[in-house]
Design a protein around this motif. Structure first.
Motif, PDB file in Angstrom:
ATOM      1  N   TRP A  25     -10.404   8.327  -0.871  1.00  0.00           N
ATOM      2  CA  TRP A  25     -10.348   7.506  -2.076  1.00  0.00           C
ATOM      3  C   TRP A  25     -10.964   6.129  -1.842  1.00  0.00           C
ATOM      4  O   TRP A  25     -11.532   5.536  -2.762  1.00  0.00           O
ATOM      5  CB  TRP A  25      -8.911   7.376  -2.558  1.00  0.00           C
ATOM      6  CG  TRP A  25      -8.481   8.550  -3.378  1.00  0.00           C
ATOM      7  CD1 TRP A  25      -7.647   9.558  -3.018  1.00  0.00           C
ATOM      8  CD2 TRP A  25      -8.919   8.850  -4.716  1.00  0.00           C
ATOM      9  NE1 TRP A  25      -7.521  10.466  -4.031  1.00  0.00           N
ATOM     10  CE2 TRP A  25      -8.286  10.061  -5.093  1.00  0.00           C
ATOM     11  CE3 TRP A  25      -9.774   8.231  -5.608  1.00  0.00           C
ATOM     12  CZ2 TRP A  25      -8.493  10.652  -6.333  1.00  0.00           C
ATOM     13  CZ3 TRP A  25      -9.980   8.812  -6.863  1.00  0.00           C
ATOM     14  CH2 TRP A  25      -9.341  10.007  -7.203  1.00  0.00           C
ATOM     15  N   LEU A  26     -10.862   5.602  -0.624  1.00  0.00           N
ATOM     16  CA  LEU A  26     -11.511   4.328  -0.313  1.00  0.00           C
ATOM     17  C   LEU A  26     -13.018   4.458  -0.441  1.00  0.00           C
ATOM     18  O   LEU A  26     -13.682   3.604  -1.043  1.00  0.00           O
ATOM     19  CB  LEU A  26     -11.141   3.878   1.099  1.00  0.00           C
ATOM     20  CG  LEU A  26     -11.910   2.649   1.617  1.00  0.00           C
ATOM     21  CD1 LEU A  26     -11.568   1.423   0.782  1.00  0.00           C
ATOM     22  CD2 LEU A  26     -11.597   2.408   3.089  1.00  0.00           C
ATOM     23  N   GLY A  39      -8.322   2.612 -11.014  1.00  0.00           N
ATOM     24  CA  GLY A  39      -7.186   3.439 -10.624  1.00  0.00           C
ATOM     25  C   GLY A  39      -7.130   3.682  -9.122  1.00  0.00           C
ATOM     26  O   GLY A  39      -6.052   3.629  -8.512  1.00  0.00           O
ATOM     27  N   SER A  40      -8.284   3.920  -8.515  1.00  0.00           N
ATOM     28  CA  SER A  40      -8.305   4.144  -7.067  1.00  0.00           C
ATOM     29  C   SER A  40      -7.962   2.879  -6.304  1.00  0.00           C
ATOM     30  O   SER A  40      -7.302   2.930  -5.262  1.00  0.00           O
ATOM     31  CB  SER A  40      -9.678   4.661  -6.635  1.00  0.00           C
ATOM     32  OG  SER A  40     -10.701   3.727  -6.951  1.00  0.00           O
ATOM     33  N   GLY A  41      -8.396   1.718  -6.827  1.00  0.00           N
ATOM     34  CA  GLY A  41      -8.034   0.459  -6.178  1.00  0.00           C
ATOM     35  C   GLY A  41      -6.531   0.238  -6.200  1.00  0.00           C
ATOM     36  O   GLY A  41      -5.939  -0.212  -5.207  1.00  0.00           O
ATOM     37  N   LEU A  42      -5.910   0.577  -7.334  1.00  0.00           N
ATOM     38  CA  LEU A  42      -4.459   0.443  -7.433  1.00  0.00           C
ATOM     39  C   LEU A  42      -3.761   1.426  -6.491  1.00  0.00           C
ATOM     40  O   LEU A  42      -2.778   1.072  -5.815  1.00  0.00           O
ATOM     41  CB  LEU A  42      -4.024   0.696  -8.882  1.00  0.00           C
ATOM     42  CG  LEU A  42      -2.595   0.316  -9.262  1.00  0.00           C
ATOM     43  CD1 LEU A  42      -2.334  -1.161  -9.029  1.00  0.00           C
ATOM     44  CD2 LEU A  42      -2.333   0.684 -10.731  1.00  0.00           C
ATOM     45  N   TYR A  43      -4.284   2.639  -6.401  1.00  0.00           N
ATOM     46  CA  TYR A  43      -3.722   3.653  -5.495  1.00  0.00           C
ATOM     47  C   TYR A  43      -3.821   3.200  -4.033  1.00  0.00           C
ATOM     48  O   TYR A  43      -2.861   3.332  -3.264  1.00  0.00           O
ATOM     49  CB  TYR A  43      -4.466   4.967  -5.695  1.00  0.00           C
ATOM     50  CG  TYR A  43      -4.232   5.980  -4.598  1.00  0.00           C
ATOM     51  CD1 TYR A  43      -3.078   6.742  -4.556  1.00  0.00           C
ATOM     52  CD2 TYR A  43      -5.196   6.156  -3.597  1.00  0.00           C
ATOM     53  CE1 TYR A  43      -2.872   7.662  -3.534  1.00  0.00           C
ATOM     54  CE2 TYR A  43      -4.995   7.078  -2.578  1.00  0.00           C
ATOM     55  CZ  TYR A  43      -3.834   7.823  -2.547  1.00  0.00           C
ATOM     56  OH  TYR A  43      -3.635   8.732  -1.535  1.00  0.00           O
ATOM     57  N   LEU A  44      -4.974   2.638  -3.663  1.00  0.00           N
ATOM     58  CA  LEU A  44      -5.164   2.185  -2.287  1.00  0.00           C
ATOM     59  C   LEU A  44      -4.186   1.085  -1.923  1.00  0.00           C
ATOM     60  O   LEU A  44      -3.685   1.020  -0.794  1.00  0.00           O
ATOM     61  CB  LEU A  44      -6.603   1.693  -2.100  1.00  0.00           C
ATOM     62  CG  LEU A  44      -7.688   2.773  -2.145  1.00  0.00           C
ATOM     63  CD1 LEU A  44      -9.068   2.136  -2.199  1.00  0.00           C
ATOM     64  CD2 LEU A  44      -7.572   3.710  -0.957  1.00  0.00           C
ATOM     65  N   LYS A  82      -0.600   2.519  -1.489  1.00  0.00           N
ATOM     66  CA  LYS A  82      -0.458   3.325  -0.282  1.00  0.00           C
ATOM     67  C   LYS A  82      -0.791   2.544   0.986  1.00  0.00           C
ATOM     68  O   LYS A  82      -0.912   3.129   2.058  1.00  0.00           O
ATOM     69  CB  LYS A  82      -1.389   4.551  -0.356  1.00  0.00           C
ATOM     70  CG  LYS A  82      -1.015   5.556  -1.433  1.00  0.00           C
ATOM     71  CD  LYS A  82       0.299   6.246  -1.099  1.00  0.00           C
ATOM     72  CE  LYS A  82       0.625   7.346  -2.106  1.00  0.00           C
ATOM     73  NZ  LYS A  82       1.889   8.036  -1.767  1.00  0.00           N
ATOM     74  N   ARG A  83      -0.923   1.240   0.861  1.00  0.00           N
ATOM     75  CA  ARG A  83      -1.376   0.434   1.990  1.00  0.00           C
ATOM     76  C   ARG A  83      -0.414   0.494   3.172  1.00  0.00           C
ATOM     77  O   ARG A  83      -0.808   0.385   4.313  1.00  0.00           O
ATOM     78  CB  ARG A  83      -1.562  -1.022   1.573  1.00  0.00           C
ATOM     79  CG  ARG A  83      -0.239  -1.734   1.273  1.00  0.00           C
ATOM     80  CD  ARG A  83      -0.454  -3.004   0.492  1.00  0.00           C
ATOM     81  NE  ARG A  83       0.798  -3.716   0.280  1.00  0.00           N
ATOM     82  CZ  ARG A  83       1.735  -3.364  -0.578  1.00  0.00           C
ATOM     83  NH1 ARG A  83       1.566  -2.279  -1.315  1.00  0.00           N
ATOM     84  NH2 ARG A  83       2.843  -4.066  -0.717  1.00  0.00           N
ATOM     85  N   PRO A  92     -11.528  -0.257   9.128  1.00  0.00           N
ATOM     86  CA  PRO A  92     -11.450  -0.269   7.668  1.00  0.00           C
ATOM     87  C   PRO A  92     -10.167  -0.854   7.132  1.00  0.00           C
ATOM     88  O   PRO A  92      -9.990  -0.927   5.921  1.00  0.00           O
ATOM     89  CB  PRO A  92     -11.563   1.225   7.303  1.00  0.00           C
ATOM     90  CG  PRO A  92     -10.928   1.921   8.453  1.00  0.00           C
ATOM     91  CD  PRO A  92     -11.293   1.113   9.669  1.00  0.00           C
ATOM     92  N   ALA A  93      -9.236  -1.282   7.966  1.00  0.00           N
ATOM     93  CA  ALA A  93      -7.929  -1.717   7.484  1.00  0.00           C
ATOM     94  C   ALA A  93      -8.002  -2.841   6.482  1.00  0.00           C
ATOM     95  O   ALA A  93      -7.336  -2.809   5.442  1.00  0.00           O
ATOM     96  CB  ALA A  93      -7.046  -2.128   8.665  1.00  0.00           C
ATOM     97  N   PRO A  94      -8.818  -3.934   6.709  1.00  0.00           N
ATOM     98  CA  PRO A  94      -8.874  -4.983   5.697  1.00  0.00           C
ATOM     99  C   PRO A  94      -9.339  -4.488   4.347  1.00  0.00           C
ATOM    100  O   PRO A  94      -8.828  -4.888   3.307  1.00  0.00           O
ATOM    101  CB  PRO A  94      -9.864  -5.997   6.297  1.00  0.00           C
ATOM    102  CG  PRO A  94      -9.830  -5.753   7.776  1.00  0.00           C
ATOM    103  CD  PRO A  94      -9.611  -4.287   7.912  1.00  0.00           C
ATOM    104  N   ALA A  95     -10.319  -3.598   4.341  1.00  0.00           N
ATOM    105  CA  ALA A  95     -10.801  -3.077   3.062  1.00  0.00           C
ATOM    106  C   ALA A  95      -9.739  -2.219   2.399  1.00  0.00           C
ATOM    107  O   ALA A  95      -9.571  -2.229   1.183  1.00  0.00           O
ATOM    108  CB  ALA A  95     -12.078  -2.269   3.272  1.00  0.00           C
ATOM    109  N   LEU A  96      -8.992  -1.462   3.232  1.00  0.00           N
ATOM    110  CA  LEU A  96      -7.938  -0.626   2.659  1.00  0.00           C
ATOM    111  C   LEU A  96      -6.866  -1.479   2.019  1.00  0.00           C
ATOM    112  O   LEU A  96      -6.342  -1.163   0.959  1.00  0.00           O
ATOM    113  CB  LEU A  96      -7.337   0.251   3.760  1.00  0.00           C
ATOM    114  CG  LEU A  96      -8.258   1.331   4.355  1.00  0.00           C
ATOM    115  CD1 LEU A  96      -7.554   2.035   5.489  1.00  0.00           C
ATOM    116  CD2 LEU A  96      -8.667   2.331   3.297  1.00  0.00           C
TER     117      LEU A  96
END
Length: 396
Positions: free
Chosen positions: A188-189, A353-358, A361-362, A390-394
């Protein structure tokens, strides 16, 4: 960029996105049917259409049209009159308790050829009205518009910060890569980043034009203060011209059209309304080309004498507003552009929606990210080059 700058931009992207995401989702969902509002109106049978008549059928006087409309609501005043862009055989007359801006209005549709009332459409109810009000001001008037304008500004900040972060976190991957074999959150990211960068220009344009549109009321008031005050100095302190003292509106209409040949009428604002003055009937004309049809040329006609008083050119800020309105809804290119706008709108819903999901689930990735960072620390001390984390972007 160094790690400190990345963390700063990630913080900006995270919080600008989080604050505006829910409202942007609402605007995208309500904006989708508004792209096809004419088509939906025809489908639901709420669009008023003039009956077919032979070409060249004579039209009744505009004075007669207004007289017929007033007879339906004698306790109200005519505020505006307009014709649809694609149907000059129809007049819509808006009547309100006073000339002042209000949501309490009645609309009367009159046949321009016969003077017969075709309908009294209710534009303040139904599904499309709810979608429109939610999209424009959340049923909160000017404060609601300004609030949504601020959300639009945060969207622009989120877009810019997302672009800044795209390169550092995606440079190890080919463009368009979606790592499906990895855990769902990473997939999703990648999808979030891909759709975000693909819809970048469109989303920025729609966000910017939407923000500008929320300033419409303030821009119009400033235009009245900035330009109309000087033009109307000779009429200072005079009351609104009474209906009984006004000259022929049909004659005023003809004079206005002669003053700006090659144009067509957009709408008429009567004395005392927000788009006119207490002493003039103002005719807003528009061109016939795709671009000029979105620009307005006001012609102020003295309500008593039917003489043209002024035809000022619109300042740049009103021109920007008028251009942004149809661009926001994709009204420039007909059905192909509307379909493109709808597809990009759906893609944006997925991005939001995917940004909110990410973000929700952080928590599942923080321990893993910490473990990777600890494992890579010895390699850094030995001079090795660690893989991009990728953690900061997640988290963003």
């Amino acid at each position: 960029m160094n790690s400190r700058k990345i963390k700063t931009w990630a913080w900006v992207h995270k919080w600008s996105s989080l604050v505006c995401t829910v409202f942007m989702l609402l605007l995208c969902l309500t904006g989708l049917p508004l792209i096809f509002h004419h088509e939906i109106g025809h489908l639901l049978g709420t669009e008023v259409e003039a009956p077919k008549m032979p070409a060249g059928t004579p039209r009744v006087s505009l004075d007669r049209v207004l007289e017929v409309a007033r007879a339906q609501h004698p306790d109200r005043v005519v505020q505006f009159a307009s014709q649809p862009e694609d149907d000059d055989g129809l007049w819509f007359v808006t009547l309100t308790p006073t000339p002042a801006p209000t949501d309490d209005f009645k609309s009367v549709a009159v046949d321009a050829r016969t003077g017969v009332i075709l309908a009294q459409p209710k534009f303040d109810e139904g599904f499309m009205y709810v979608m429109f009000k939610l999209h424009v001001d959340l049923f909160a008037g000017l404060p609601g518009k300004l609030f949504l304008g601020f959300m639009g500004f945060l969207l622009l900040v989120a877009i810019v910060s997302g672009v800044v972060l795209y390169s550092p976190f995606m440079r190890k991957l080919d463009f368009g890569t979606v790592r499906r074999e990895k855990r769902p959150r990473l997939k999703w990211l990648d999808l979030h980043n891909l759709l975000g960068i693909v819809t970048l220009v469109w989303l920025f344009v729609v966000g910017a034009t939407g923000m500008i549109n929320t300033w419409a009321d303030l821009v119009i008031k400033y235009w009245q203060y900035d330009q109309l005050t000087t033009l109307l100095a000779p009429y200072k302190n005079e009351p609104v011209v009474a209906v009984s003292e006004r000259g022929s509106v049909q004659r005023s209409y003809e004079v206005a059209m002669q003053h700006a040949p090659g144009n067509r009428l957009s709408f008429i604002a009567f004395p005392g309304t927000a788009f006119s003055s207490p002493h003039h009937t103002t005719f807003f004309l528009q061109g016939k080309e795709p671009f000029t049809s979105k620009l307005l040329q006001p012609v102020l006609v003295d309500a008593k004498t039917a003489q043209v008083t002024a035809a000022p050119k619109l300042p740049w800020y009103l021109t920007a507003l008028l251009v942004s309105q149809p661009l926001h809804f994709g009204d420039y290119g007909g059905m192909p552009m509307q379909i493109l706008w709808a597809l990009l709108d759906i893609a944006t819903i997925i991005v939001l929606g995917s940004g909110l999901y990410l973000w929700l689930k952080r928590g599942n990735t923080v321990p893993a990210a910490a473990s990777r960072a600890a494992a890579e620390r010895p390699r850094r001390e030995e001079g090795g080059a660690p893989q991009a984390d990728p953690a900061p972007a997640l988290k963003a």
